[in-house]
Each structure stands twice: as structure tokens, then as C-alpha cells.
Design an enzyme around this catalytic site. Sequence first.
Site, PDB file in Angstrom:
ATOM      1  N   TYR A 101       0.853  -1.187   0.000  1.00 17.38           N
ATOM      2  CA  TYR A 101       0.000   0.000   0.000  1.00 17.38           C
ATOM      3  C   TYR A 101       0.888   1.236   0.000  1.00 17.38           C
ATOM      4  CZ  TYR A 101      -3.054   3.727   1.672  1.00 17.38           C
ATOM      5  OH  TYR A 101      -3.731   4.909   1.788  1.00 17.38           O
ATOM      6  N   GLU A 189      -3.356   7.381  -4.101  1.00 19.38           N
ATOM      7  CA  GLU A 189      -3.288   6.131  -3.339  1.00 19.38           C
ATOM      8  C   GLU A 189      -3.128   4.956  -4.304  1.00 19.38           C
ATOM      9  OE1 GLU A 189      -5.968   4.857   0.324  1.00 19.38           O
ATOM     10  OE2 GLU A 189      -6.844   4.120  -1.534  1.00 19.38           O
TER      11      GLU A 189
END
Length: 383
Positions: A101, A189
Site C-alpha cells: 500500500y 493512493e
Amino acid sequence: MDLFEYQGKQFFASYGIPVSPGEVAETLDDAVAAAERLGYPVVVKAQVQVGGRGKAGGIKLAADAEELRQHASAILGMDIKGHRVELVWIEVASDIAEEYYASFTLDRSAKKHLGMLSARGGIDIEAVAEEDPDAIAKIWVDPVDGLTEERCRSWVASAALNPAATEGTVGILLKLYEAYTDGDADLVEVNPLILTPDGRVHALDAKVTLDTNSIFRHPDYEAYEQTQVRDEREEEAHEKGLQYVGLEGTVGVIANGAGLAMSTVDVVNEVGGRPANFLDIGGGASAEVMASALEVINNDPDVQSIFINIFGGITRGEEVANGIIEALGRVEIDSPIVIRLDGTNAEEGHQILAAHLSDKLQIQPTMLDAARAVVALAGGDAR
Ligand code: GDP
Ligand code: MN
């Protein structure tokens, strides 16, 4: 504005961040044609601006044309958390060794950019933050200093990724920071950022929120702007050049200035009501703007009463009052209106409005009084 995944990937690619090759498709036939060009296996990905598409069945691997038809026809038109899938993104399937992530966003209280990196990717980052907060390596970057390669390296080291992913991840994070700052994004993101079995790192998903105030610097963002999904109310307001956000309640709110509009929403909540929207008509309050604002609110069937909260500054009270009266002459308003008019030449404004008061139009002396009155008219229990 939030971008669709495929736009986010185009945005990433323009900053040199590696993404899988792919194409968007609106129909089953287009999806098949795209897959033939790309080469199987491919992934069919629902393009909706909501997370958790994978879990909802909106992401499927297809090994051949038959599987592709099956998945694409199931996904096109699918409803994912209230978002209808109108588009799919077909991309070359990746082999995944590990999922990470990575993101950048603004930490307002620290007045710095916040980067987050985790070896536990592919799942909801909120869940990781809850279960295992130490699994997220954070970095705060002063916008004046920027992100140096040296700091980026020690940040990546602290995230304890597979060593094979280090170089690729450092390179991507530097580009991601560049995309985030140079591209005037509020959020970038990548979840997951993947390591492939042959040691390459690339972005498998893209979530990007761009600051619409920066469009003047990025003429190419107009193309993103055109594909924005707004609800009907927001669409109408946008066409009229109003700053409008649709909410769930019953009290229509019109105020001049974003600060006052926010306070108005707060005060309506405070006295037990629920705002139906947030509408900032900006500095002026001409008849034109007021009529547009009233029209937008009047078209919202949930609205039971309307709160016009104006604080005259450069705009004078009598102009505002005349604007309201003229607007009311142009638009047939269904709901009762409560006005609070203060600031420059408020007295003159009140005098003009006095002749027009009725059970559909009242003035209250303060913001709190007006909020109570408008909430009572909406059927709420004004405290
Ligand atoms: P989200 O569920 O909306 O976040 O959609 P993602 O694009 O992040 O995809 C969800 C998950 O699907 C990923 O975490 C992967 O595990 C899987 N996935 C997506 N694309 C591929 C691919 O090309 N190959 C493989 N093997 N899995 C994929
Ligand atoms: Mn994802």
C-alpha cells in the site's frame, strides 16, 4: 474531484509510474475487442468511484474470450454500493508475488504532506491501521523541502518490504510524490502496489483526488471534469456556476461565502435540523445568482424549508434584498423561506423586505433565531 481508476492510471503514467496496459470499454463487444488487442489473460475492472470493488465482484480475471464475455456482461450494469457500472477497464493481468500500500495526502494539522507505505496492501488501509498500526510506515514531508531520495530510501526501509521491491518502490514513490505535488492532487493512493514474481514493482490500482481549484494550471483536467458523476442537483448547480454540495436533510441552505455556509450548516444541525445541501453563492448576491440558487434548491424534493443567510460586506443589504425579491418574482418557490440579513446596510435591506413578508417569507434577527425558525418549518424539533 475523484478520478476513475483508468484516469488515475493515465495520470500516474504521465508521471512515469508503471501501470498495466489497458483500455476502457462501454460495451461487451468493445471489451472483447480491447482484450484481443491486449492479449489474454486480462482483468475486467468495474469503473466506479468507490472502494472494495474486488469484494463486490467488480474485478475478474479472464483467461480467454469466453470468460471475458461472461465477466464483462456481469460487471457492465452491475450496482456496486449504489454506483452503476457504465464502464469497464480491461487490462493485461499481472502475476502477483506481494501486495503493498502507498499513498500521499495532506496532514492539515501537521501542515505537511503525509506519505504512508505498508507491506500489508491489497486490503483496506483503515483495517490495517486498526489491527496493526505499526505495519504502516509514515513520513511527513515539508512541502518546501520536498521528498529527497535519501529520505525516501529510509522510509522504504522502515516499511520492511521484500528487498527485491526496494529499488522499484523508491523510484515509484519519488514519482508518486511528484505527481501528487506537481499535479495538485489532494490524494494519491496505490492499493495494491505490487511486486511481481520477476521482481518488478507497479501500480495495480489508482485512487486520485485532484484539487479542482488548480484546473487553471492544468487545462488537461477539463477532460476529467467532463466525466465527473454528479447527482442531478449538483449537475444543475454546477452548470449555473454555484458552489453546491447535496446533503441528506430537509433544510435548504443558501449563504454568501463558504465560511458562512459551513457555519449555517452547523447551526442548523445544532438546533436539531438537517441541511439538505450546502450552497455558497459567493461574494455577491445579485438577483441572477439568488434566482439560480433558489431554483436549484426548489428542485430538490426533500427540501421542506429554505434558510437564506447573508452577511453583507462589499455587497450591501439593499442589493441583497432586491436580489431576493426579484428572484422570488422569477421562480415559484414551494417551501417557506427564512432570511437572516446582517452586515452592511442591513437596515435598508430589512425595510425593502418588510413589504414582502408573509407566511412563506420571514426575517429573523439572528442566525440562531433563523435556524430555529427554519428547522421548525421543516418539521424538525428546533431546540
Ligand atoms: P479494489 O477492490 O476496488 O481496491 O480493486 P483493486 O484494483 O485493488 O483489485 C482488488 C484485488 O484484485 C487486488 O488486490 C488483487 O488481489 C486483485 N487483482 C487486481 N488486478 C489483478 C491482476 O492483474 N492479477 C491478479 N492476479 N490479481 C489482480
Ligand atoms: Mn484497490
